[in-house]
Design a protein around this motif. Structure first.
Motif, short mmCIF file in Angstrom:
data_model
loop_
_atom_site.label_atom_id
_atom_site.label_comp_id
_atom_site.label_asym_id
_atom_site.label_seq_id
_atom_site.Cartn_x
_atom_site.Cartn_y
_atom_site.Cartn_z
N ASP A 237 41.74 57.32 22.74
CA ASP A 237 42.06 58.09 23.95
C ASP A 237 43.22 57.39 24.66
OD1 ASP A 237 42.23 59.60 26.22
OD2 ASP A 237 40.35 58.90 27.09
N GLU A 238 44.45 57.90 24.44
CA GLU A 238 45.63 57.24 25.00
C GLU A 238 45.64 57.24 26.52
OE1 GLU A 238 48.61 61.14 24.66
OE2 GLU A 238 49.11 59.25 23.67
N ALA A 239 44.85 58.14 27.13
CA ALA A 239 44.83 58.19 28.59
C ALA A 239 43.92 57.12 29.20
CB ALA A 239 44.36 59.59 29.05
N ASP A 240 43.07 56.53 28.40
CA ASP A 240 42.15 55.50 28.89
C ASP A 240 42.81 54.14 28.72
OD1 ASP A 240 40.03 53.68 29.35
OD2 ASP A 240 38.57 55.20 28.76
N VAL A 241 43.29 53.59 29.82
CA VAL A 241 44.04 52.33 29.75
C VAL A 241 43.25 51.17 30.37
CG1 VAL A 241 46.29 53.44 29.69
CG2 VAL A 241 45.25 52.91 31.91
N GLY B 109 35.05 47.11 17.15
CA GLY B 109 36.28 46.43 17.54
C GLY B 109 36.97 47.24 18.61
N VAL B 110 37.39 46.60 19.70
CA VAL B 110 37.98 47.32 20.83
C VAL B 110 39.36 46.77 21.15
CG1 VAL B 110 37.71 47.99 23.24
CG2 VAL B 110 35.68 47.75 21.79
N ARG B 111 40.34 47.67 21.21
CA ARG B 111 41.67 47.37 21.72
C ARG B 111 42.00 48.41 22.78
NH1 ARG B 111 45.79 45.50 16.91
NH2 ARG B 111 44.40 44.03 15.82
N LEU B 112 43.15 48.30 23.38
CA LEU B 112 43.55 49.25 24.40
C LEU B 112 43.50 50.67 23.85
CD1 LEU B 112 44.73 49.63 27.30
CD2 LEU B 112 47.00 49.58 26.24
#
Length: 240
Positions: free
Chosen positions: A45-49, A94-97
């Motif tokens: 989700d590119e909107a979730d920063v 695994g979590v990244r931006l």
């Protein structure tokens, strides 16, 4: 419950956790190098920063609320969360931006069932050979990964076989070449000590996977692949 039904339920549960932590994510199932029973997902989700640590905290919360055991890890780029629940499954988030990935295996902690019987025929591998092969390959896998979760053995009527396992709590990704080589070396040493012939494949090319050709006269031959876990694919060749 059969293996496919177990996998479908596990996939749905993991998807539920992923979307709870990253609500706007588009979730895709990915091919898994761990094995046919494994589950690999990616949500974006590119909107979730939000910072990755915040997303991991949210993920940790929903998992613990459902009775899962969790252990955090980090390699400096990806925040990891090793998870397991008895009788349900285990794996690694695994979590990244803006991104969450997951790889794991259903049935974590369940007793491994006996291999399915194959039809009686001249092509069917001998039952004693199947049991011996399963025990020896499984011992090699657990010698390399003491915490390995072993998937259901697959024995076909034509003598082909697949035996696999991985450690969802290792925190090491399938693409870690050094880890794959370490797994292959340890399993290969164990097999060599038990009268197997082990010949590492020198033609892995640019792949991070590591492979060896293994055989034991009168029992089996095939490939042992290391890709975040260990998988033997080959053929039973019992003495007649």
């Amino acid at each position: 419950m059969d293996a496919e039904s177990e996998r479908v339920l596990f996939l749905a549960k993991v998807t539920e956790f992923l979307t709870a932590a990253l609500p706007g994510a588009t979730v895709m199932e990915m091919p898994s190098a761990v094995g046919e029973d494994a589950v690999s997902l990616a949500g974006y989700d590119e909107a979730d920063v939000r910072p990755a640590l915040d997303v991991v905290a949210a993920l940790d919360g929903v998992l613990r609320a459902d009775g899962w055991e969790t252990v955090r890890s980090s390699d400096g780029e990806t925040e990891g969360l090793n998870v397991a629940k008895e009788g349900v499954g285990g794996g690694v988030f695994g979590v990244r931006l803006s991104v969450i990935s997951f790889t794991g295996i259903p049935g974590y902690g369940n007793p491994e069932p006996e291999p399915e019987p194959v039809p009686d025929s001249d092509a069917a591998p001998d039952g004693d050979a199947r049991r011996t092969l399963s025990a020896e390959i499984r011992a090699a896998i657990t010698s390399a990964m003491p915490g390995a979760v072993l998937t259901r053995d697959v024995f076909e009527a034509d003598g082909s076989v697949r035996i696999a396992g991985s450690d969802p709590e290792s925190g090491r990704p399938p693409g870690d070449e050094d880890w794959n080589q370490e797994l292959l070396d340890k399993a290969g040493d164990h097999l060599a000590a038990h009268d197997w012939q082990v010949a590492p494949d020198m033609w892995n090319g640019a792949s991070s996977d590591r492979t060896a050709w293994i055989s034991k006269p009168g029992l089996a031959d095939g490939r042992l692949d290391a890709s975040g876990g260990l998988t033997f694919t080959g053929r039973v060749t019992p003495s007649r």
